[in-house]
Design an enzyme around this catalytic site. Structure first.
Site, short mmCIF file in Angstrom:
data_model
loop_
_atom_site.label_atom_id
_atom_site.label_comp_id
_atom_site.label_asym_id
_atom_site.label_seq_id
_atom_site.Cartn_x
_atom_site.Cartn_y
_atom_site.Cartn_z
N CYS A 166 0.81 -1.23 -0.10
CA CYS A 166 0.09 0.12 -0.12
C CYS A 166 0.75 1.22 -0.03
O CYS A 166 1.21 1.78 0.96
CB CYS A 166 -0.91 -0.09 1.12
SG CYS A 166 -1.52 1.31 1.89
N CYS A 176 0.23 3.98 2.48
CA CYS A 176 0.66 3.35 3.95
C CYS A 176 2.13 3.60 4.11
O CYS A 176 2.63 4.37 5.17
CB CYS A 176 0.39 2.00 3.99
SG CYS A 176 -1.32 1.30 3.99
#
Ligand code: ZN
Length: 147
Positions: free
Chosen positions: A70, A73
Site C-alpha cells: 500500500c 501506507c
C-alpha cells in the site's frame, strides 16, 4: 500519600508493568525482560499480543493498520514514526500488518488502508481512514487523547 500507578504493556514481551505515575515512563524498564518500555518508535504487533496492548495499557493506544503493498501506507509511515517519537510515553503506537494479520483486519472491519485507530482501555475512541501528513496525524491523535 499512596503512590499512583499506571499499567504499561511491554512492547517486547507483552508483560503488563506497573509504572509510578509521578515518574516519567520514558525511562522505565520492563520488570520481566528489562528492556525499555518506550523506544520512541511504533511497535509491530501480532494477533497474539494485540488484545493485551489495547486492553491492558492505561495510556491511549494508536494502531496503524497497513500493508507493504500500500503506497499511501508507506508514505505515512515516517509521519507515524515521528508522532511516536514525539508523543510517547503519553500514547503507545502500534502497527498491524494487515497482510500478516488478516484476522485482526477482519475483527476491526478494516476496508481501506491506512486506517489509524485510537483505543482507550480496549475501546475504539476514534478512527480515521487515509494517509495523513505529520502535523495532521499528530493533531488528530492529540485531539482524541485529550480529556
Ligand atoms: Zn518486557
Amino acid at each position: 500519600m499512596s503512590e499512583e500507578f499506571q499499567h504499561i504493556v511491554c512492547p517486547h514481551c507483552a508483560t503488563v508493568n506497573r509504572v509510578p505515575k509521578n515518574r516519567s515512563a520514558k525511562d522505565a524498564k520492563c520488570g520481566n525482560c528489562h528492556k525499555a518500555l518506550f523506544e520512541g518508535k511504533p511497535v509491530a504487533v501480532s494477533a497474539q499480543t494485540f488484545a493485551t496492548h489495547i486492553e491492558r495499557n492505561d495510556i491511549p493506544v494508536g494502531v496503524d493498520f497497513w500493508a507493504p503493498w500500500c503506497g499511501p501506507c508507506r508514505a505515512m509511515a515516517p509521519a507515524y514514526e515521528r508522532a511516536a517519537a514525539k508523543l510517547e510515553p503519553m500514547v503507545r503506537f502500534l502497527k498491524v500488518n494487515t497482510e500478516e494479520e488478516p484476522a485482526l483486519a477482519a475483527q476491526f472491519q478494516i476496508r481501506s488502508i491506512p486506517t489509524v485507530m485510537l483505543f482507550k482501555h480496549g475501546r475504539v475512541a476514534a478512527q480515521t481512514v487515509g494517509a495523513m501528513n505529520g502535523p495532521s496525524l499528530e493533531a488528530w491523535i492529540l485531539h482524541h487523547t485529550a480529556g
